[in-house]
Every structure is written in C-alpha cells, then in structure tokens.
Motif scaffolding. Sequence first.
Motif, PDB file in Angstrom:
ATOM      1  N   GLY A  82       0.713  10.232 -13.468  1.00 20.94           N
ATOM      2  CA  GLY A  82       1.830  10.501 -12.564  1.00 20.94           C
ATOM      3  C   GLY A  82       1.479  10.348 -11.103  1.00 20.94           C
ATOM      4  O   GLY A  82       2.189  10.865 -10.239  1.00 20.94           O
ATOM      5  N   GLN A  83       0.411   9.612 -10.814  1.00 23.85           N
ATOM      6  CA  GLN A  83      -0.032   9.405  -9.430  1.00 23.85           C
ATOM      7  C   GLN A  83       0.399   8.020  -8.961  1.00 23.85           C
ATOM      8  O   GLN A  83      -0.399   7.102  -8.810  1.00 23.85           O
ATOM      9  N   GLY A  84       1.694   7.857  -8.717  1.00 18.29           N
ATOM     10  CA  GLY A  84       2.230   6.546  -8.403  1.00 18.29           C
ATOM     11  C   GLY A  84       1.660   5.924  -7.151  1.00 18.29           C
ATOM     12  O   GLY A  84       1.313   4.738  -7.133  1.00 18.29           O
ATOM     13  N   SER A  85       1.580   6.690  -6.069  1.00 15.36           N
ATOM     14  CA  SER A  85       1.072   6.124  -4.816  1.00 15.36           C
ATOM     15  C   SER A  85      -0.393   5.711  -4.965  1.00 15.36           C
ATOM     16  O   SER A  85      -0.823   4.683  -4.409  1.00 15.36           O
ATOM     17  N   ASN A  86      -1.148   6.479  -5.723  1.00  9.87           N
ATOM     18  CA  ASN A  86      -2.542   6.124  -5.978  1.00  9.87           C
ATOM     19  C   ASN A  86      -2.621   4.829  -6.780  1.00  9.87           C
ATOM     20  O   ASN A  86      -3.434   3.949  -6.499  1.00  9.87           O
ATOM     21  N   ALA A  87      -1.739   4.699  -7.781  1.00 13.94           N
ATOM     22  CA  ALA A  87      -1.706   3.481  -8.593  1.00 13.94           C
ATOM     23  C   ALA A  87      -1.390   2.264  -7.728  1.00 13.94           C
ATOM     24  O   ALA A  87      -1.990   1.193  -7.896  1.00 13.94           O
ATOM     25  N   ARG A  88      -0.440   2.412  -6.812  1.00 15.09           N
ATOM     26  CA  ARG A  88      -0.086   1.289  -5.944  1.00 15.09           C
ATOM     27  C   ARG A  88      -1.254   0.892  -5.048  1.00 15.09           C
ATOM     28  O   ARG A  88      -1.425  -0.296  -4.725  1.00 15.09           O
ATOM     29  N   ALA A  89      -2.038   1.844  -4.624  1.00 11.67           N
ATOM     30  CA  ALA A  89      -3.189   1.526  -3.777  1.00 11.67           C
ATOM     31  C   ALA A  89      -4.194   0.672  -4.535  1.00 11.67           C
ATOM     32  O   ALA A  89      -4.718  -0.321  -4.002  1.00 11.67           O
ATOM     33  N   TYR A  90      -4.472   1.021  -5.794  1.00 14.62           N
ATOM     34  CA  TYR A  90      -5.389   0.211  -6.601  1.00 14.62           C
ATOM     35  C   TYR A  90      -4.811  -1.175  -6.838  1.00 14.62           C
ATOM     36  O   TYR A  90      -5.512  -2.181  -6.695  1.00 14.62           O
TER      37      TYR A  90
END
Length: 205
Positions: A103-111
């Motif tokens: 549920g860490q969407g912003s973190n996923a987008r960074a990767y």
Amino acid sequence: MARSGVTPRYPCAQSAPALDDAQRLADAGALHVALHRVEQSQPAQAGTAGWPEWERLRIALLAQLERHQEVLRRVDQLPDKGLAAPVLRQFLGSAARAAVALGQGSNARAYAARALWLLQPGAEEARTLRALVIDSHLADRQPEAAYRAMLRYQQDYQPLDRATAARFVETLVDAGLEKEAIAWLSQLDEASPLRLLLRLRTGLL
C-alpha cells in the motif's frame, strides 16, 4: 494489475553448482528451502563475482513468499555502483511491486520512475513498469490519478488488449468511476458480464 515476478533462470554454464541447486529447488516449488540455500551460499560482499545472480534469485523468492518488506530492504541496500542496468531494473521493478502490495503507492512510483527514466528499459519492460504506476495510484486510493495514467497508457500502447481493458474497467467501476470506464466499453467482449454491468450502471442499457 502487474503480476509478481517469477523466479529467474540461470544458464548452468554461467552459474555455480550451488546456485543451480537453489534454482532447481525454487523451480520445484520448494521456496523456503531454496531461500535457505541462498542465505547459506550467497557471497557476503556485493562486489563478489556471482553476487548479483544470487541476489536476483533471493529477491524473486522473497517476492513469491510475499515477504515484501524484506524485498524493499534488500533493494534499498543495493550498492550504488557495479550493477548492470538490466539487473538493477529488475530489482527496482520487484521493489515497486512490493511497495504496491504494502500500500505504499508513492514509494512504488519512485522505484518505477527510477527504472523508467534513468535506466532505459526495453519496450516490454517499460510497459510493465507503466502498469505498476497505475497500480501505485490505486494503492494510494487515488482512482482519478490511476484513470489519467490509464489514458496515457492506452495512448502509448494502442490497440489495448481486451484483458487490460477489462482490468481498467473493473478497477474504475469498483472505484465508482463508471463514466470514465466507458472509454473502454467497446473493447470488452460482447458477452462479458462486466460490459453488461457497465452499461447498466451508466444508463446505456
């Protein structure tokens, strides 16, 4: 939407016997045993010959075992230099999937952004990463942002296959964005219950 990575294969001529054994265990479905073998046999130093291949298998196993926090920890601890771009892209994609699962969407987008814009992925790899960006917005409960990402995805990957169109429609209907989902109505199978549901929800039936 984007599927979890599968266990990679390594040509026997290019890998040590211990790595081949761990790979065979993974292929046989003995994921915990394979991971234990990796933990026992992987070189401790990232600069050691063969370390990236061991790390690829370790992260793939962790992902399959849904140990998402450990995937993120391993990727965040990767060395700054010395990894080939294709290997690093695979690691970043695994981290993006793990972040979505947590549920860490912003973190996923960074990767995903790092893999997309800095490491020059091929066409199919870029497509997978773009799908992860859509999933990342859904993980952040941002269906409108996901919808905009879907439109950009369709613009770049026309014609959209029916399976992807159905996933887009189902996602938007679940989020209450039926009018937005109409954009893909014509791409659904005529006999699809989802097509019927969308037409009912939008007054087209």
